[in-house]
Design an enzyme around this catalytic site. Structure first.
Site, PDB file in Angstrom:
ATOM      1  CB  THR A  40      -1.121   0.127   1.263  1.00  0.00           C
ATOM      2  OG1 THR A  40      -1.746  -1.023   1.314  1.00  0.00           O
ATOM      3  CG2 THR A  40      -2.038   1.231   1.264  1.00  0.00           C
ATOM      4  CG  HIS A  43      -0.653   0.692  -4.377  1.00  0.00           C
ATOM      5  ND1 HIS A  43      -0.673   0.444  -5.857  1.00  0.00           N
ATOM      6  CD2 HIS A  43      -0.724  -0.434  -3.886  1.00  0.00           C
ATOM      7  CE1 HIS A  43      -1.181  -0.660  -5.774  1.00  0.00           C
ATOM      8  NE2 HIS A  43      -1.074  -1.351  -4.814  1.00  0.00           N
TER       9      HIS A  43
END
Length: 343
Positions: A40, A43
């Site tokens: 994450t 990202h």
């Protein structure tokens, strides 16, 4: 204090100086000792479509971390100052229908540390006291930092009817897939097959798998049928890859269970009748960790020594070398990269 933050809607992160926050009612101040980079976080670094739709700069990132309770706010009885803690990253409302039925892990109003509010890539962070899990003081901070993602693996493995005595296919040997392989082996499953196209990461599964498969070099379904005679009873899907999802579903015997944590970057198409309905497949969507059942299950494995997460801690770097750390993870030539906020 130093912190790693997303300051603007663009690629990258910035090392900044910020005041040490103060805990309010029901909150604690944690001195962060170790933080782990998650997919994450990549990202958010890349500022991809998901990040553009979710992240609101400025934001201190990081949601996998551990540390020591430095101070507590009004009304906090536990944890206490000096406790060593890991942090549950999902802050839940306790009031929505999901929470009221015990499904806190899918709270309709979830806020995530390092995603929706300031996280743990910092020397200090304020979090709700209820999100702290107190660890034994002899547990290394680096291991404590990855108990949160380990919980994703534990949740996936123990969903449905579990894995004890069952044949299992794991698709995706990223950090959580590898953690799942450890749990599956410790839980008495077999045979265990692990599939991933990355030879570096696939090699980490060798101590826990009966058969490793690189799907770019071998036909996964053929290998599964050769090893098991028919197919596997349980699919644990961590890749989010469309081809792997289809192969995994077809590797199941009729009546098998698919437990899916991997999230495709785009919507996928599949044959509902042929892949699921007519074969009696039960599919479980896995999100986060069951609060706090998963933490109890996972820490029992780690504290007892039945699962040793330390082989997955491939790199340790000071926070000041964050660019190198993110590059390592993006290259696929690392498993878990630990940042030291003090260095």
């Amino acid at each position: 204090m130093r912190a790693l933050a997303k300051l603007a809607p663009e690629e990258g992160l910035t090392l900044v100086d910020r005041p040490v926050p103060e805990p309010g009612p029901g909150e604690i101040l944690v001195r962060v000792e170790a933080a782990s980079i998650c997919g994450t976080d990549l990202h958010i670094w890349k500022w991809d479509a998901w990040a553009r739709g979710r992240i609101r700069p400025p934001l201190v990132t990081g949601h996998e971390f551990s540390g020591v309770v430095e101070a507590v706010g009004p009304g906090v009885r536990r944890p206490q100052v000096g406790d060593h803690v890991s942090l549950e990253s999902h802050i839940v409302c306790h009031a929505c229908p999901a929470c009221r039925t015990g499904n806190y892990h899918v709270c309709l109003n979830t806020q995530i540390l390092g995603v929706d509010r300031d996280g743990g890539f910092a020397e200090y962070v304020v979090v709700p006291a209820e999100n702290a899990w107190v660890n034994p003081k002899d547990l290394p901070f680096e291991v404590a930092a990855i108990l949160e993602p380990f919980g994703n693996a534990v949740h996936t493995v123990y969903a449905g009817s579990g894995v004890s005595g069952k044949s299992v296919l794991i698709t995706g040997a990223g950090p959580i897939g590898l953690m799942a392989a450890m749990v599956v082996r410790a839980s008495g499953a077999g045979p265990i097959l692990v599939s991933d196209p990355n030879p570096y990461r696939l090699a980490f599964a060798r101590p826990y798998a009966d058969r490793l498969v690189n799907p770019l070099e071998e036909d996964l379904l053929e290998v599964v049928r050769r090893v098991t005679g028919s197919g596997v009873e349980v699919l644990l899907e961590f890749s989010g890859n469309e081809a792997a999802i289809h192969q995994g579903l077809m590797a199941l015997i009729p009546g098998g269970e698919a437990r899916i944590l991997g999230i495709p970057s785009d919507p996928i198409r599949f044959d509902l009748a042929g892949e699921l309905v007519m074969r009696g497949i039960t599919a479980f969507g896995i999100a986060g960790r069951r609060l706090w059942q998963t933490w109890m299950q996972g820490t029992a494995l780690v504290y007892s020594g039945r699962v040793d997460l330390s082989p997955l801690l491939t790199h340790r770097l000071p926070l000041s070398r964050y660019r190198e750390a993110f590059g390592l993870l993006a290259s696929g030539q690392a498993v878990k990269v630990i940042l030291d906020p003090k260095a």
